[in-house]
Scaffold this motif. Sequence first.
Motif, short mmCIF file in Angstrom:
data_model
loop_
_atom_site.label_atom_id
_atom_site.label_comp_id
_atom_site.label_asym_id
_atom_site.label_seq_id
_atom_site.Cartn_x
_atom_site.Cartn_y
_atom_site.Cartn_z
N ASP A 54 23.10 36.54 49.66
CA ASP A 54 23.12 35.86 48.37
C ASP A 54 24.43 36.03 47.62
OD1 ASP A 54 22.76 38.54 47.94
OD2 ASP A 54 21.16 38.33 46.47
N LYS A 55 25.31 36.95 48.09
CA LYS A 55 26.61 37.13 47.46
C LYS A 55 27.74 36.51 48.28
CE LYS A 55 25.33 41.41 45.07
NZ LYS A 55 25.65 42.85 44.88
N GLY A 56 27.40 35.88 49.40
CA GLY A 56 28.40 35.21 50.22
C GLY A 56 28.96 36.03 51.36
N ARG A 68 39.12 47.75 20.17
CA ARG A 68 40.43 48.39 20.09
C ARG A 68 41.46 47.48 20.73
NH1 ARG A 68 42.08 54.36 22.57
NH2 ARG A 68 44.32 54.25 22.09
N ARG A 69 42.61 47.37 20.11
CA ARG A 69 43.72 46.59 20.65
C ARG A 69 44.70 47.56 21.32
NH1 ARG A 69 46.71 41.58 19.43
NH2 ARG A 69 48.93 41.91 19.88
N VAL A 70 44.96 47.32 22.61
CA VAL A 70 45.86 48.18 23.37
C VAL A 70 47.11 47.37 23.69
CG1 VAL A 70 46.16 49.54 25.46
CG2 VAL A 70 43.90 49.38 24.39
N GLU A 71 48.23 47.79 23.15
CA GLU A 71 49.50 47.10 23.39
C GLU A 71 49.97 47.36 24.82
OE1 GLU A 71 50.76 45.10 21.13
OE2 GLU A 71 49.23 45.66 19.66
N THR A 72 50.15 46.31 25.59
CA THR A 72 50.62 46.44 26.96
C THR A 72 51.12 45.10 27.48
OG1 THR A 72 50.03 47.14 29.22
CG2 THR A 72 48.33 45.97 27.96
N ARG A 73 52.08 45.17 28.40
CA ARG A 73 52.58 43.94 29.03
C ARG A 73 52.11 43.83 30.48
NH1 ARG A 73 58.50 42.21 28.60
NH2 ARG A 73 58.89 44.11 29.81
N ALA A 74 51.25 44.79 30.89
CA ALA A 74 50.79 44.77 32.28
C ALA A 74 49.37 45.30 32.38
CB ALA A 74 51.72 45.58 33.17
N MET A 75 48.48 44.50 32.95
CA MET A 75 47.10 44.92 33.22
C MET A 75 46.81 44.71 34.70
SD MET A 75 43.49 43.59 31.57
CE MET A 75 43.61 41.93 32.28
N PHE A 76 46.30 45.75 35.34
CA PHE A 76 45.99 45.72 36.77
C PHE A 76 44.47 45.73 36.93
CE2 PHE A 76 50.18 47.38 36.24
CZ PHE A 76 50.92 46.90 37.32
N VAL A 77 43.95 44.75 37.66
CA VAL A 77 42.51 44.56 37.76
C VAL A 77 42.04 44.87 39.19
CG1 VAL A 77 40.59 42.95 37.47
CG2 VAL A 77 42.61 42.79 35.99
N PHE A 78 41.10 45.83 39.30
CA PHE A 78 40.52 46.22 40.58
C PHE A 78 39.01 46.37 40.40
CE2 PHE A 78 44.83 47.92 40.39
CZ PHE A 78 45.39 47.43 41.56
N ILE A 79 38.32 45.26 40.27
CA ILE A 79 36.88 45.31 40.03
C ILE A 79 36.13 44.50 41.09
CG2 ILE A 79 37.10 45.67 37.54
CD1 ILE A 79 36.45 42.68 37.19
N GLY A 80 35.02 45.06 41.57
CA GLY A 80 34.12 44.34 42.45
C GLY A 80 34.79 43.74 43.66
N ALA A 81 34.07 42.87 44.32
CA ALA A 81 34.61 42.21 45.51
C ALA A 81 33.90 40.89 45.74
CB ALA A 81 34.42 43.11 46.73
N GLU A 82 34.68 39.86 46.02
CA GLU A 82 34.15 38.55 46.38
C GLU A 82 34.60 38.24 47.81
OE1 GLU A 82 35.66 35.85 43.51
OE2 GLU A 82 34.14 36.34 42.01
N PRO A 83 33.67 37.95 48.72
CA PRO A 83 34.05 37.73 50.13
C PRO A 83 34.88 36.47 50.30
CG PRO A 83 31.77 37.08 49.76
CD PRO A 83 32.24 37.74 48.48
#
Length: 561
Positions: A478-480, A450-465
């Motif tokens: 093993d994940k840092g 599906r194509r979602v028309e938008t000019r803004a995407m907010f990403v809040f996934i996982g965590a990297e130390p």
Amino acid sequence: MDAFAETPDHHGAFPRLEEAQLGRLAPHGTRRSSRAGDVLIREGEDVPDFFVVLAGKVAVIKGERVTQVHGHGRFPGELGMLTGRKAFVTSVVCEAGEVLEVPVDTLRHVVAHDVELGDLILRAFMIRRSLLISSGSGLRVVGSRYSPDARRLREFAARNRLPHRWVDLEEDREVEVLVRNLGITPRETPIAILGGTQVLRNPTDAELARAVGLPVPWVPGDLFDLVVVGAGPAGLAAAVYGASEGLRTVLLDAVATGGQAGTSSCVENYLGFPSGISGGELAERAVIQARKFGACLAVPAKATSLEPWSGFYSVGIGDEPPIQGRTIVIATGARYRKLDVPRLEAFEGNGVHYAATLAEADLCAGEQVVVVGGGNSAGQAAVFLSEHTASVRLLVRGDDLEENMSRYLVDRIGRVPRIEVALHTEVRELAGRDGLEAVVTVDTRTGRRRRVETRAMFVFIGAEPCTTWLASVLAVDDKGFIVTGADDGLPLETSLPGVFAVGDVRSQSVKRVASAVGEGAMAVRLVHEHFARETSQSPRSPEPTKTRETARPARTSGAAR
């Protein structure tokens, strides 16, 4: 009609001190007459004094526009007065009378020790800071939306809750012509304009910090009892408790106080704030507490290395002199992971965001936005953005929203009609020419795209130390994430004695604000145990330095026990 009618106080931003409160404040200041035209506070300059109007009126001016008028018992100023920043607006006497003039250093003492008066002033200042941010007052950042340096300055201003307005050269051609006529070349942009007169050409974060009066770095050669690296909730708690217990403490952060929590628009399940509190406001309160107890703050100051040094530790700070400490608390936290999709970097800061504050909300007001993630941060962002945008599409990879999100947020999202939740959904493509125009998603169960028309995407996934700066100095999993609590060490102690890790950067930590604050406070207790252990092994080890601010018995509430 009164040309200078007093501004109504609808939100608690412009309270009037009662006579008893004025009586308690008066011994700390000096009464003096005021004449029309006297400038009490000037935009872009340091603010040495706090003023209360005893007679006459004072106008607050932004540019050439009067934004507020204060009469008897009221006071101009905002939060920067307590945190040492330069003024973002000008205050001028518009009707002759009398004012009470209190040195700002004395005001900080009053705020710290007179609970009723301090809470009233602090609350008013915090509301005024929010009003300044939402109105686009303060400094101007002028540049191209495609410029990485422009994105850097905007993020720095937003993360430090600096009132500012973004001017996009791609949209405002008149400003582009003005910049060219001023002799500013494209290589010298973006520019930051302070006080309407001071122009900084493509400043570094440190240069902008100095210009607005953010905390200055430490004195080279100092030896601190406690060096806290990272100013999120865990680091702020460590700094507050360390300084309050008499340890000579310095707090460092590469960008801003607040950490990942500082990008949250509202934390609703933090103990003691039934109506919620923004991450930025929580951080500002903690900074004032830390300064109250004598902690040194240095922002921005990016830690780049950690090395043993003459029986203690040395933290490298880029091109600045290193800082030495008897003990170290690492609270550098974790950052959100990036989506594994093509062309992501091309849209970062130009459609792809990793924070949802008023600054980002203003960029997409009235539009459709996408939020990616299934945890509390994503849920809080979705709720906040729904108040500013036409609609929010929340994309969750899992099959159940309750799997990683607090129940109160799940219920809140269900009650907001502008939020549409798409489960078992992933982002596969980003589309756009000069900026983000759409995202392509796929239902992982059915394979439907599906194509979602938008000019803004907010990403809040996982965590990297945030541990790359430590190289191989400390043991990590093993994940840092930093491993703590070895059999022969203290609970939060790392593989190096006297070096502790707290909050999100620590392996197996609970990723919650309250947990991070608790660990920061606990680390200070363990620092004292470390000193006791060192003393027993080497009687000639120096005692921790007692700061002048905390040598007296503390009367604060909330002490860790």
